[in-house]
Write an enzyme that holds these catalytic residues in place. Structure first.
Site, PDB file in Angstrom:
ATOM      1  CG  ASP A   1      -2.632  -8.512   0.729  1.00  0.00           C
ATOM      2  OD1 ASP A   1      -1.898  -8.823   1.675  1.00  0.00           O
ATOM      3  OD2 ASP A   1      -3.670  -7.819   0.857  1.00  0.00           O
TER       4      ASP A   1
ATOM      5  CG  HIS B   1      -1.958  -1.050   1.242  1.00  0.00           C
ATOM      6  ND1 HIS B   1      -2.843  -1.246   0.206  1.00  0.00           N
ATOM      7  CD2 HIS B   1      -2.237  -2.012   2.160  1.00  0.00           C
ATOM      8  CE1 HIS B   1      -3.626  -2.280   0.495  1.00  0.00           C
ATOM      9  NE2 HIS B   1      -3.278  -2.769   1.665  1.00  0.00           N
TER      10      HIS B   1
HETATM   11 ZN   LIG Z   1      -3.932  -7.274   2.755  1.00  0.00          ZN
END
Ligand SMILES: [Zn+2]
Length: 346
Positions: free
Chosen positions: A163, A128
């Site tokens: 993910d 992220h």
């Molecule tokens: Zn994650």
């Protein structure tokens, strides 16, 4: 050094990243990874990787230098909040630099011919983190730092991010970079809100981003279909020289942060598929991202590292029958449309 199937790197005892009481991204996750590696009974098939710190110049390939300075200063001051989910303690900067260095050390070990594949467990996770911003538990984008090092050396890099969350940071960093293809399967809608099938790369690298958003409840067979029907043709056209995996394990059905329904067995199948995308042994590195149920994390790591090491351990059978085929078909249609556009004179 004698070549082994797998080298495994972890932050281990150098983990001084304290996220505070009750935070899901906690130091015990790395202990679960160690348990998973033990569960895989790799014996002589695996060797520990010697890690190193990532240098500022290596981080600056993907992160703004002012951002890096700000992180170092915040740690120096004892830490603090970066966003509602993401914080630093005094030890976080050194831990993050070591984490980003793990992937670089893994690539170097593979380039020296020491192993057929590598698995690294950085903490904090990375996908992220954007060029200028920490978010979603992530400070430095570990997989992006590794991909950028390879790209600078003239390699063509495939990143597959399984993910459960979309790797907005990795997508952003390589949005206009034709040297790196970024592929993500993720639950949608979910945090961070990016990753629609229509997000396919910037003007500098059209088609180099591949998003396959999956509905809540999607099982492992859907992920495999996505790899076979959407990703495989992209990989054929790109012919990557390296395959990096953003291996978060929070799509596991026991994970408390999301609602996909995968099992450890699915991670074995996915790992095998992705290994086949590498042109030869010694070109695959998997990076831990998320995964917040400690037992599911251990079982999923066991399945992944055992597959990477050429063995076959399935602590749980693969899953099937969930929703998501339409989402895969939509992503496949998006790719077909792009290919048509590329074929037309501009
Ligand atoms: Zn994650």
């Amino acid at each position: 050094m004698e070549r082994v199937p797998l080298v495994i790197g972890s932050v281990g005892a150098l983990d001084h990243h304290d996220t505070g009481r009750g935070h899901p991204e906690r130091p015990a996750r790395l202990e679960a990874v160690t348990r998973g590696v033990e569960l895989a009974h790799l014996h002589d098939a695996a060797r520990p990787l010697e890690g190193r710190l990532a240098r500022i110049g290596e981080l600056a390939r993907v992160h703004d230098e002012l951002y890096l300075e700000a992180l170092a200063q915040l740690a120096e001051a004892g830490g603090g909040e970066l966003d509602p989910d993401t914080s630093m303690s005094g030890g976080s900067w050194a831990t993050a630099q070591w984490s980003a260095g793990l992937g670089l050390a893994a690539i170097e070990a593979l380039q020296r011919g020491e192993a057929d594949a590598a698995f690294v467990a950085p903490r904090p996770p990375g996908h992220h983190a954007t060029a200028t911003r920490a978010m979603g538990f992530c400070l430095l984008n570990n997989v992006a730092v590794a991909a950028a090092a390879l790209a600078e050396a003239g390699e063509r890099v495939l990143i597959v991010d399984w993910d459960v969350h979309h790797g907005n940071g990795t997508q952003d960093i390589f949005w206009n970079d034709p040297r790196v293809v970024y592929v993500s399967t993720h639950e949608w809608p979910a945090y961070p809100g990016t990753g629609r099938a229509s997000e396919t790369g910037g003007l500098g690298a059209p088609g180099s981003t591949v998003n396959i958003p999956l509905p809540s409840g999607a099982t492992g067979d859907v992920a495999l279909a996505a790899i076979d029907e959407v990703v495989a043709p992209v990989v054929d056209a790109f012919s990557p020289t390296w395959v990096l995996i953003s291996a978060g394990f929070d799509a596991h059905r026991d994970d408390p942060l999301a609602d996909l329904m995968w099992s450890a067995g699915d991670y074995a199948d996915l790992t095998r598929r992705l290994m086949a995308f590498a042109p030869e042994p010694g070109r695959v590195v998997a990076f831990l991202e998320g995964g917040y149920d400690l037992d599911a994390l251990a079982r999923s790591v066991a399945a992944t590292v055992s597959t990477l090491a050429g063995a076959e351990l399935r602590p749980e059978p693969a899953t099937g029958g969930g929703p998501g085929r339409e989402a895969v078909a939509l992503a496949a249609r998006t790719r077909a449309k792009l290919a048509e556009l590329e074929g037309e004179p501009s």
